[in-house]
Design an enzyme around this catalytic site. Structure first.
Site, PDB file in Angstrom:
ATOM      1  N   LYS A 173       0.877  -1.038  -0.050  1.00  9.48           N
ATOM      2  CA  LYS A 173       0.048  -0.034   0.064  1.00  9.48           C
ATOM      3  C   LYS A 173       0.824   1.417  -0.004  1.00  9.48           C
ATOM      4  CE  LYS A 173      -0.728  -0.170   4.845  1.00  9.48           C
ATOM      5  NZ  LYS A 173      -0.162   1.239   5.311  1.00  9.48           N
ATOM      6  N   THR A 174       1.886   1.221   0.719  1.00 10.96           N
ATOM      7  CA  THR A 174       2.756   2.440   0.625  1.00 10.96           C
ATOM      8  C   THR A 174       3.391   2.662  -0.781  1.00 10.96           C
ATOM      9  OG1 THR A 174       3.482   2.187   3.134  1.00 10.96           O
ATOM     10  CG2 THR A 174       4.820   3.610   1.559  1.00 10.96           C
TER      11      THR A 174
ATOM     12  N   ASP B  65      -3.565   7.203   4.604  1.00 10.54           N
ATOM     13  CA  ASP B  65      -3.231   5.982   4.851  1.00 10.54           C
ATOM     14  C   ASP B  65      -3.569   5.354   6.245  1.00 10.54           C
ATOM     15  OD1 ASP B  65      -1.820   3.467   4.630  1.00 10.54           O
ATOM     16  OD2 ASP B  65       0.067   4.450   5.626  1.00 10.54           O
ATOM     17  N   GLU B  66      -3.951   4.199   6.234  1.00 16.68           N
ATOM     18  CA  GLU B  66      -4.422   3.575   7.152  1.00 16.68           C
ATOM     19  C   GLU B  66      -5.860   4.080   7.802  1.00 16.68           C
ATOM     20  OE1 GLU B  66      -3.290   0.956   8.424  1.00 16.68           O
ATOM     21  OE2 GLU B  66      -1.007   1.118   8.271  1.00 16.68           O
TER      22      GLU B  66
ATOM     23  N   GLN C 206      -7.769  -4.698  10.007  1.00 13.30           N
ATOM     24  CA  GLN C 206      -6.383  -4.253  10.768  1.00 13.30           C
ATOM     25  C   GLN C 206      -6.939  -2.852  11.502  1.00 13.30           C
ATOM     26  OE1 GLN C 206      -2.523  -4.494   8.840  1.00 13.30           O
ATOM     27  NE2 GLN C 206      -3.683  -4.878   7.060  1.00 13.30           N
TER      28      GLN C 206
ATOM     29  N   ARG D 123       2.295  -9.742  10.811  1.00 18.28           N
ATOM     30  CA  ARG D 123       3.765  -9.136  10.764  1.00 18.28           C
ATOM     31  C   ARG D 123       4.906 -10.324  10.479  1.00 18.28           C
ATOM     32  NH1 ARG D 123       2.133  -4.998   9.957  1.00 18.28           N
ATOM     33  NH2 ARG D 123      -0.019  -6.363   9.521  1.00 18.28           N
TER      34      ARG D 123
END
Length: 721
Positions: free
Chosen positions: A32-33, A218-219, A249, A603
């Site tokens: 995504k980044t 973002d997020e 998330q 993670r």
């Protein structure tokens, strides 16, 4: 550079969908980044959007730094014109520039958690509210919740249905009055006041709406009501809002994040396009399948697939330990095995847990066996007493009306201003309805000594006043480093530290602070001081995480969001721990607990260990917890189980070759961190030596010979001067 090269089809679709609202549902490890940064580069390169017309909002300073670094590679110098930062940092800058329209002092200070608690205690004292009946922290949390929902004290007055809500209204009202008197804002104010500024001053809003043609977030699943309302204000004119997130998330409801923002985005923006990023580049197939087994049970989610071309990988290791001590010993032993076999370095390994209290036993085990580690969320650099003292001085020089900071340093170092004098000064400020600084000024200008103060106390206050006013004048002329030096010298702070047992270590912290201040010196006196103080207040726990050090990382599952590690150990996978006992009777909270576990599992890149203890001490009591329900949701063919309750032959990690004894009692050694020492005793273990070493500087330590960075010394140097 071809901006679209190396993007998979959905990523490319997200980058090229330029106009209108866009929802990007991005699973963990799906890039995504990369999509956000390439989308920005695409807008500026192909569509010729000027960089200063683009805003990208993140949730952590770490994410903002990473985004800026990637954009610099893609765009070069033009990236400096972009607005990239956290919600709080962006709003803080807006309020510095335009907050005066809403009555906000451009030199306002930002109160951190400790400052807010001190202000709340003062607030309750002035309102005669018993802190035993109404503890200050729950009241602060309730105020934060109200602000996250754009509720002012007046709004709360319309919702009073209980005695607690009546108390909350009184406290909230006075708390805001005290913040205003101190020319201060808390973290929630940065967002709420910016929304208020835009709402009440359309001309200011119009300026920012016209400037920002594109807004990227973002997020997005972690936004609260106030943050979402701000985004709608920013994007209200052009409606080019691109939000990236994953409902699976969403784990910050305790920070008042509202998962409905992402679940209902399509309703708020009916013309929005949706792009799914489902290819995972991080984890093995086995880890993804196990994580999906856990998260698929939830109902409040948008179902989408997550797949990878990575290898199947090692099985998920599920470990049953008899106690939290053996749980920690297993983790340390397994890390030692992975390091010895060359499968992992210390920095590849992360130990995650639901609550901070779980780290204690693990830390003790790491120390005992000499395994280097870093603990995220321990006492932060900026929370150390000497650092907070020095920052309090700088805050008073920047904004003398900051009463919390002024009272912190009024007798630090000691200058004969006792607690009774401080209390009397505070009472004078309260009775006159003015900041403490103004009350002090009036007191010293009066020809009479106020009741409750002695002439000696007034002389001490006068000396403090002269010191502060002189430093305030110098702050207008000195760069930040010189100003910090002046504060240290003129207050006698170094001498004060010299008289403390740990003064040397505290002085080193101030030297570190001086080094950080040097980064702002070029900005000039006033601007450098303001920028430095703002940066300090917006610092977060994960900003201290050093991913380059070769040490294992101990971190909570919440703090691990956004990170990745080749090897992940999740501890306490038990009912009452994960999921947490407070959530067991609340469906929405239980769904979030499941998301917390999912975040931790995803993670991991190559190896994942889920560890539980048969018995664990919780809140001072020994408890036996059944295995977490999440373990039942993982397909059995993906797992291997280790039961440490059985014999060592059954539960031990794979054997390594028996080490030949290398050390004997009486040998002199040098440790990379602990210095010189002498081995007191050697105890053979199954495949190693446990050494008891007396070190000259740090005393007795137990270390494993295979891991400890020891160098044999041919002759003792312990008595050298």
């Amino acid at each position: 550079m071809d901006i679209l090269a190396d993007l998979n089809p959905p990523q490319r679709q997200a980058v090229e969908a330029v106009e209108g609202p866009l929802l990007i549902l991005a699973g963990p490890g799906s890039g995504k980044t990369r999509v956000i940064t390439h989308r920005i580069a695409h807008l500026t390169t192909i569509w010729d959007i000027k960089p200063h017309r683009i805003m990208a909002v993140t949730f952590t300073n770490k994410a903002a730094r990473e985004m800026k670094e990637r954009l610099s590679v893609l765009m070069g110098e033009r990236a400096k014109s972009l607005t990239v930062g956290t919600f709080h940092a962006i709003c803080a800058s807006i309020l510095r520039r335009d907050g005066a329209a809403a009555g906000i002092d451009p030199k306002y200070v930002i109160y951190d958690d400790a400052d807010q608690l001190a202000l709340m205690k003062r607030c309750m004292q002035e309102l005669c509210i018993d802190p035993k009946t109404h503890p200050p922290k729950p009241l602060l949390s309730a105020i934060s919740r109200a602000k996250s929902q754009l509720l002012s004290p007046g709004d709360c007055s319309l919702r009073i249905e209980s005695y607690f809500e009546e108390v909350l209204h009184r406290v909230y009202t006075h708390y805001q009055d005290l913040l205003s008197a101190n020319h201060a804002l808390d973290f929630d104010d940065l967002l709420m006041m910016t929304h208020h500024l835009f709402d009440k001053h359309p001309d200011v809003l119009s300026k920012y709406q016209s400037r920002y043609l594109h807004v990227l977030v973002d997020e997005f699943q972690d936004t609260n009501i106030t943050q979402y309302a701000l985004l709608r204000q920013f994007a209200g004119k052009h409606r080019n809002i691109c939000v990236v997130g994953d409902p699976d998330q969403s784990i910050y409801s305790w920070r008042h994040a509202d998962i409905r923002n992402i679940l209902n985005f399509g309703k708020d923006y009916s013309e929005a396009k949706t792009v799914y990023l489902e290819q995972n580049y991080r984890s093995t197939k086995g880890i993804l399948a196990a994580a999906h087994g856990v998260i698929a049970v939830n109902r409040d989610r948008i179902d989408h697939g997550l797949w990878t071309e990575n290898e199947e990988g090692s099985p998920i290791t599920i470990v049953k330990a008899p106690s939290e001590t053996s749980e920690a010993q297993f983790v340390v032993g397994e890390i030692q095995r992975l390091m010895a076999s060359g499968e992992a370095r210390a920095r590849d390994c992360a130990i995650m847990y639901r609550t901070n209290a779980q780290s204690r036993v693990v830390e003790e085990c790491f120390v005992r066996y000499g395994i280097p580690y870093q603990l995220v969320g321990s006492i932060r650099f900026y929370e150390r007493r000497e650092v907070k003292d020095m920052i309090a001085y700088l805050r008073v020089l920047h904004n003398p009306f900051d009463g919390i900071s002024l009272l912190r340093i009024i007798n630090t170092p000691a200058r004969n201003i006792g607690q009774k004098t401080v209390e009397r000064l505070s009472q004078l400020a309260q009775s006159q309805g003015v900041p403490v600084f103004v009350a002090l000024q009036r007191l010293l200008q009066s020809s009479e000594v106020p009741a409750g103060l002695t002439s000696r106390a007034v002389r001490a206050l006068e000396a403090f006043w002269e010191l502060i006013t002189q430093l305030i004048a110098e702050s207008q002329e000195m760069d930040l480093v010189d100003l910090l030096d002046a504060v240290i010298n003129k207050t006698g702070y170094q001498t004060y530290l010299d008289n403390l047992e740990d003064g040397g270590e505290r002085w080193e912290n101030l030297l570190e602070l001086r080094g950080l201040a040097n980064e702002y010196a070029a900005l000039g006196p006033a601007e450098g001081l303001a920028a430095f103080l703002e940066g300090v207040m917006l610092f977060s726990d994960t900003d201290e995480l050093d991913e380059k050090r070769d040490v294992a990382t101990l971190i909570t599952l919440h703090q691990a969001k956004g990170l990745e590690f080749p090897v992940v150990f999740i501890l306490g996978v038990e009912e009452g721990v994960l999921p947490h006992s407070r959530s067991l009777n609340d469906r929405s909270q239980m769904e979030e607990e499941r998301r917390i576990c999912y975040v931790g599992m995803t993670r991991a890149k190559k190896r994942l260990y889920l560890v539980r203890a048969t018995e664990r001490r919780l809140l001072g009591e020994m408890k036996s917890n059944p295995p977490s329900r999440y373990l039942r949701d993982i397909p059995g063919n993906l797992c291997q189980e280790i039961d440490l309750n059985w014999s060592m032959d059954t539960c031990a990690p794979p054997e390594t070759k028996q080490r030949q004894a290398e050390y004997d009692a009486g040998d002199y050694v040098r440790h990379a961190k602990f210095g010189d020492g002498v081995i007191v005793s050697c105890a053979p273990t199954r495949d190693d030596q446990e050494l008891l070493i007396a070190f000259e500087k740090v005393g007795m330590k137990k270390l494993l010979a295979s891991v400890a960075p020891l160098e044999r010394m041919s002759s003792p140097e312990l008595l050298d001067d």
